[in-house]
Motif scaffolding. Structure first.
Motif, mmCIF file in Angstrom:
data_model
loop_
_atom_site.group_PDB
_atom_site.id
_atom_site.type_symbol
_atom_site.label_atom_id
_atom_site.label_comp_id
_atom_site.label_asym_id
_atom_site.label_seq_id
_atom_site.Cartn_x
_atom_site.Cartn_y
_atom_site.Cartn_z
ATOM 1 N N ALA A 1 0.866 -1.206 -0.047
ATOM 2 C CA ALA A 1 -0.178 0.037 -0.177
ATOM 3 C C ALA A 1 0.943 1.177 0.024
ATOM 4 N N LEU A 2 0.696 2.208 -0.624
ATOM 5 C CA LEU A 2 1.248 3.323 -0.968
ATOM 6 C C LEU A 2 0.437 4.586 -0.875
ATOM 7 N N ALA A 3 0.904 5.794 -0.322
ATOM 8 C CA ALA A 3 0.235 6.999 -0.565
ATOM 9 C C ALA A 3 1.347 8.334 -0.279
ATOM 10 N N PHE A 4 1.031 9.283 -1.053
ATOM 11 C CA PHE A 4 1.743 10.515 -1.091
ATOM 12 C C PHE A 4 1.030 11.359 0.009
ATOM 13 N N ALA A 5 1.736 12.221 0.574
ATOM 14 C CA ALA A 5 1.193 13.191 1.486
ATOM 15 C C ALA A 5 0.890 14.298 0.536
ATOM 16 N N PRO A 6 -0.381 15.072 1.112
ATOM 17 C CA PRO A 6 -0.959 16.313 0.181
ATOM 18 C C PRO A 6 0.306 17.295 -0.200
ATOM 19 N N ASP A 7 1.209 17.398 0.573
ATOM 20 C CA ASP A 7 2.406 18.273 0.224
ATOM 21 C C ASP A 7 3.437 17.684 -0.768
ATOM 22 N N GLY A 8 3.214 16.279 -1.179
ATOM 23 C CA GLY A 8 3.934 15.766 -1.958
ATOM 24 C C GLY A 8 5.565 15.315 -1.616
ATOM 25 N N ARG A 9 6.014 15.786 -0.140
ATOM 26 C CA ARG A 9 7.236 15.748 -0.074
ATOM 27 C C ARG A 9 7.455 14.322 1.027
ATOM 28 N N THR A 10 6.347 13.737 1.304
ATOM 29 C CA THR A 10 6.494 12.391 1.977
ATOM 30 C C THR A 10 5.886 11.431 1.328
ATOM 31 N N LEU A 11 6.243 10.136 1.481
ATOM 32 C CA LEU A 11 5.455 9.066 0.793
ATOM 33 C C LEU A 11 5.385 8.095 2.039
ATOM 34 N N VAL A 12 4.248 7.424 2.234
ATOM 35 C CA VAL A 12 4.037 6.427 3.288
ATOM 36 C C VAL A 12 3.681 4.969 2.508
ATOM 37 N N SER A 13 4.153 3.971 3.111
ATOM 38 C CA SER A 13 3.829 2.575 2.643
ATOM 39 C C SER A 13 3.454 1.806 3.910
ATOM 40 N N GLY A 14 2.567 0.908 3.585
ATOM 41 C CA GLY A 14 2.188 -0.047 4.438
ATOM 42 C C GLY A 14 2.360 -1.602 3.623
ATOM 43 N N SER A 15 2.659 -2.572 4.628
ATOM 44 C CA SER A 15 3.078 -3.873 4.244
ATOM 45 C C SER A 15 2.065 -4.915 4.812
ATOM 46 N N ARG A 16 2.097 -6.063 4.387
ATOM 47 C CA ARG A 16 1.531 -7.186 4.979
ATOM 48 C C ARG A 16 1.771 -7.555 6.500
ATOM 49 N N ASP A 17 2.704 -7.230 6.828
ATOM 50 C CA ASP A 17 3.219 -7.340 8.295
ATOM 51 C C ASP A 17 2.724 -6.438 9.248
ATOM 52 N N GLY A 18 1.765 -5.339 8.651
ATOM 53 C CA GLY A 18 1.199 -4.438 9.610
ATOM 54 C C GLY A 18 2.271 -3.338 9.700
ATOM 55 N N GLU A 19 3.363 -3.067 9.021
ATOM 56 C CA GLU A 19 4.320 -1.969 9.503
ATOM 57 C C GLU A 19 3.868 -0.684 8.645
ATOM 58 N N LEU A 20 3.806 0.142 8.951
ATOM 59 C CA LEU A 20 3.722 1.591 8.289
ATOM 60 C C LEU A 20 4.924 2.165 8.446
ATOM 61 N N GLN A 21 5.550 2.796 7.200
ATOM 62 C CA GLN A 21 6.725 3.377 7.167
ATOM 63 C C GLN A 21 6.454 4.739 6.606
ATOM 64 N N ARG A 22 7.290 5.831 6.903
ATOM 65 C CA ARG A 22 7.248 7.091 6.164
ATOM 66 C C ARG A 22 8.477 7.306 5.766
ATOM 67 N N TRP A 23 8.506 7.913 4.696
ATOM 68 C CA TRP A 23 9.617 8.116 3.787
ATOM 69 C C TRP A 23 9.793 9.586 3.365
ATOM 70 N N ASP A 24 11.007 10.345 3.984
ATOM 71 C CA ASP A 24 11.330 11.669 3.556
ATOM 72 C C ASP A 24 11.967 11.544 2.033
ATOM 73 N N LEU A 25 11.183 12.128 1.142
ATOM 74 C CA LEU A 25 11.894 11.845 -0.128
ATOM 75 C C LEU A 25 12.890 12.610 -0.568
ATOM 76 N N ALA A 26 13.270 13.906 0.325
ATOM 77 C CA ALA A 26 14.352 14.587 -0.145
ATOM 78 C C ALA A 26 15.643 13.807 0.515
ATOM 79 N N SER A 27 15.559 13.176 1.418
ATOM 80 C CA SER A 27 16.932 12.370 2.121
ATOM 81 C C SER A 27 16.621 11.069 1.774
ATOM 82 N N GLY A 28 15.556 10.315 1.542
ATOM 83 C CA GLY A 28 15.320 8.844 1.114
ATOM 84 C C GLY A 28 15.233 8.097 2.671
ATOM 85 N N GLU A 29 15.357 8.613 4.055
ATOM 86 C CA GLU A 29 15.318 8.156 5.117
ATOM 87 C C GLU A 29 13.923 7.766 5.383
#
Length: 211
Positions: free
Chosen positions: A1-29
């Motif tokens: 599962a993937l979704a961009f934040a409205p400001d376009g600077r952050t991406l969030v991903s969700g997986s089948r293990d239940g983990e939700l991750q936030r990605w800073d697109l400028a740093s890749g962290e």
């Protein structure tokens, strides 16, 4: 599962293990937003804020504040897996699709726990939901091969779109809210005129199912 934040600077991903991750697109962290349910099938950002909704395998529909991810609010639950979520463009309502054959509407201004509407009509699992960009209607895709239209507010059925040969999984509105694209098991993309409730084109070219 993937979704961009409205400001376009952050991406969030969700997986089948239940983990939700936030990605800073400028740093890749990446930073963890915790585990939610028994697996995440869909994630969607609120149109006006940092909150996000997730649809989980345990049936739960949760709203997560990235500032306090361990305080996720369970707005309600399906009787089987929750498979998709969509925010109304105005931000008040959240729609969820479930394997229990229904679409549930949650009023985010109200108390969590009870759906303000349960939209019945699909004869099989509901695989997707999407609000029109103008907010006036909602569509749902079913494994019964039918796409159903609902009026926002009173949640009454508007019509149904039939044409796919088998399950329908994908929904995409055009920006004018008058056209809809759908994709499914029959390996086709179908384009619909929602004003007339008619199929206007069938796009053939895929050799596999369109998820």
């Amino acid at each position: 599962a993937l979704a961009f934040a409205p400001d376009g600077r952050t991406l969030v991903s969700g997986s089948r293990d239940g983990e939700l991750q936030r990605w800073d697109l400028a740093s890749g962290e990446a930073s963890s937003l915790g585990r939610h349910g028994e697996g995440i099938n869909a994630v969607a950002f609120h149109p006006h804020g940092p909150h996000m909704a997730v649809a989980c395998n345990d049936g739960g529909v949760r709203v997560v504040d990235p500032a306090e991810p361990d305080q996720a609010v369970v707005v309600g639950a399906h009787d089987d897996r929750a498979i998709d979520v969509a925010f109304h463009p105005g931000g008040r309502w959240l729609a969820s699709a479930g394997y229990d054959h229904v679409v549930r509407i949650w009023d985010l201004d109200g108390e969590p726990g009870a759906a303000v509407a349960v939209l019945e009509g699909h004869g099989d699992q509901v695989s997707g939901v999407s609000f029109a960009p103008d907010g006036g209607s909602l569509v749902s895709a079913g494994r019964d091969g039918v796409v159903r239209q609902w009026r926002t507010g009173d949640w009454s059925p508007v019509g149904e779109l039939r044409g796919h040969e088998g399950k329908v999984w994908q929904l995409a509105f055009a920006g004018d809210s008058r056209r809809l694209a759908t994709g499914g098991r029959d390996q086709t993309v179908r384009l619909w005129d929602l004003d007339r409730g008619e199929l206007v084109a069938t796009l053939v070219g895929h050799a596999g199912r369109i998820y």
